[in-house]
Design a protein around this motif. Structure first.
Motif, PDB file in Angstrom:
ATOM      1  N   THR A   1      -2.086   4.969  -1.047  1.00 39.00           N
ATOM      2  CA  THR A   1      -2.455   5.912   0.158  1.00 39.00           C
ATOM      3  C   THR A   1      -2.029   7.308  -0.633  1.00 39.00           C
ATOM      4  OG1 THR A   1      -2.120   4.346   1.664  1.00 39.00           O
ATOM      5  CG2 THR A   1      -1.934   6.899   2.188  1.00 39.00           C
TER       6      THR A   1
ATOM      7  N   TYR B   1      -1.087  -3.887   6.703  1.00 36.10           N
ATOM      8  CA  TYR B   1      -1.130  -2.466   6.442  1.00 36.10           C
ATOM      9  C   TYR B   1      -0.765  -1.634   6.301  1.00 36.10           C
ATOM     10  CZ  TYR B   1      -5.178  -5.435   4.672  1.00 36.10           C
ATOM     11  OH  TYR B   1      -6.017  -6.245   4.368  1.00 36.10           O
TER      12      TYR B   1
ATOM     13  N   GLN C   1      -6.821   5.984   2.190  1.00 42.98           N
ATOM     14  CA  GLN C   1      -6.538   5.295   0.650  1.00 42.98           C
ATOM     15  C   GLN C   1      -7.214   5.346  -0.307  1.00 42.98           C
ATOM     16  OE1 GLN C   1      -5.621   0.826   2.500  1.00 42.98           O
ATOM     17  NE2 GLN C   1      -7.035   1.300   1.838  1.00 42.98           N
TER      18      GLN C   1
ATOM     19  N   PHE D   1      -4.027  -0.889  -4.160  1.00 42.12           N
ATOM     20  CA  PHE D   1      -3.729  -0.301  -3.396  1.00 42.12           C
ATOM     21  C   PHE D   1      -2.840   0.931  -3.538  1.00 42.12           C
ATOM     22  CE2 PHE D   1      -7.475  -1.500  -0.271  1.00 42.12           C
ATOM     23  CZ  PHE D   1      -7.610  -3.302  -1.532  1.00 42.12           C
TER      24      PHE D   1
ATOM     25  N   LYS E   1      -8.314   3.086  -3.553  1.00 44.32           N
ATOM     26  CA  LYS E   1      -7.882   1.366  -4.400  1.00 44.32           C
ATOM     27  C   LYS E   1      -8.364   1.569  -6.132  1.00 44.32           C
ATOM     28  CE  LYS E   1     -11.008  -0.893  -0.598  1.00 44.32           C
ATOM     29  NZ  LYS E   1     -11.293   0.678   0.140  1.00 44.32           N
TER      30      LYS E   1
ATOM     31  N   ASN F   1       1.246  -1.138  -0.065  1.00 40.52           N
ATOM     32  CA  ASN F   1       0.137   0.169  -0.196  1.00 40.52           C
ATOM     33  C   ASN F   1       1.026   1.505  -0.141  1.00 40.52           C
ATOM     34  OD1 ASN F   1      -2.441   1.636   0.281  1.00 40.52           O
ATOM     35  ND2 ASN F   1      -2.891   0.953   2.249  1.00 40.52           N
TER      36      ASN F   1
ATOM     37  N   THR G   1      -7.071  -5.558  -7.974  1.00 44.41           N
ATOM     38  CA  THR G   1      -7.524  -4.215  -7.180  1.00 44.41           C
ATOM     39  C   THR G   1      -6.168  -4.256  -6.811  1.00 44.41           C
ATOM     40  OG1 THR G   1      -9.948  -4.547  -6.920  1.00 44.41           O
ATOM     41  CG2 THR G   1      -8.249  -3.178  -5.535  1.00 44.41           C
TER      42      THR G   1
END
Length: 341
Positions: free
Chosen positions: A186, A223, A124, A184, A126, A51, A182
């Motif tokens: 941030t 995460y 965050q 991710f 997606k 992420n 998908t």
């Protein structure tokens, strides 16, 4: 919303077992395992398992790879729930979302006279990639408002709304001809704050983690880039009672949570069918209940039979905003829906 920097050089029916499913990790998941595959990545994470953080005004590149010739549709779900359509667009040229087998489509591609620049809100994001062997008709999801618009405007205003709309679009096509993935990332401020990490381990498969009301994704995953503080966390798994607790995220460290599922939820008794009359001033509106089409409004009404309990209803009609809401049905009755333009 993300922004483009131009370079001066230029509801009420049970979901069928085979219907597409909605999840936090992939937003929309094909219930089968087709031989078509798609992989979406951001340029700061080639593995797709992390992420990574981007600061506001950073430039980013999003890439999608397919194993067969396919049409790839890219959407970005922002932290505030709004949705941007990345592909197809009018800046990348004709067939901007067609990707050849074994090749990678980048946005922006090398040589494009624009950049994909990160903007707010902070939090965050997606990126959803939906690949199909045939072109998809996205009229009910997005549209180019004017001939000058370079990007389509997405009608869905939340992740759930996008998932429901996409489920309706892919339901008529064979399940072996579409697939999703998908990634991710941030968005942090210009001056990033110190962040911590969270790892939630479970003893079952398919568990999901919700932190402070926001669905993070699957369990047994670390995460990163989480703001320090005390937050409620809920871990859910099909067939088990939810586990809820409070975690403290500390800067520079990883907080570990071990969720042991034990008590299996007892299946509810067989439901009793109830009749709901859906009334609307807009005739010929299409009505979907729990992801399946129930019929169209005729002479101002449509009667459907449902099980007792909670059901989601979606009403779609050209020229009107897509209506989506959830109702708890306990007896026969009527619902009035008048969509707005």
């Amino acid at each position: 919303m993300k922004k483009l920097l131009m370079i001066p050089a230029a509801l009420l029916l049970s979901t069928a077992a085979a219907a597409p499913k909605i999840s936090a990790q992939s937003i929309i998941v094909n219930p089968t395992a087709p031989d078509l595959s798609v992989s979406v990545r951001v340029d700061k994470d080639s593995s797709g398992a992390q992420n990574p953080a981007y600061k506001i005004d950073d430039n980013a590149v999003i890439s999608a790879t397919v194993n067969r010739d396919a049409y790839v549709y890219l959407f970005n779900v922002n932290p505030d729930g709004s949705v941007d359509q990345i592909l197809p667009n009018r800046l990348s040229g004709d067939d901007s979302n067609f990707v050849k087998s074994g090749t990678t489509k980048s946005f922006p591609a090398p040589g494009d006279n624009f950049k994909f620049t990160i903007a707010g809100p902070i939090g965050q994001n997606k990126v959803l990639a939906l690949a199909s062997l045939t072109p998809l008709k996205l009229d009910q999801i997005s549209s180019f408002k004017t001939t000058q618009d370079q990007f389509a405007t997405v009608n869905a205003k939340s992740q759930a709304g996008l998932a429901q709309a996409l489920s309706i679009v892919v339901t008529p096509i064979p399940q072996n001809s579409w697939v999703s993935d998908t990634a991710f990332y941030t968005v942090a401020g210009v001056t990033p704050i110190s962040t911590g990490s969270l790892f939630v381990g479970t003893n079952v498969d398919n568990a999901t983690v919700t932190l402070n009301g926001q669905r993070l994704g699957g369990a047994n995953v670390t995460y990163n880039n989480l703001r320090p503080g005390s937050y409620p966390v809920r871990i859910q798994a099909p067939g088990y009672r939810d586990i809820s607790t409070t975690v403290v995220i500390r800067a520079g460290t990883t907080t570990n949570v071990n969720a042991e599922f034990a008590a299996v939820v007892v299946a509810p008794p067989a439901p009793t069918k109830l009749t709901i009359s859906i009334r609307s001033s807009v005739n010929n509106a299409r009505v979907f209940v729990d992801g399946q089409e129930a019929g169209t409004i005729s002479n101002g009404t449509l009667n459907v039979q449902v099980d007792r309990g909670s059901h989601e209803i979606v009403m779609i009609v050209p020229g009107y905003r897509t209506f989506l809401s959830t109702y708890d049905v306990t007896k026969n009755g009527q619902i009035t829906i008048n969509p707005t333009r």
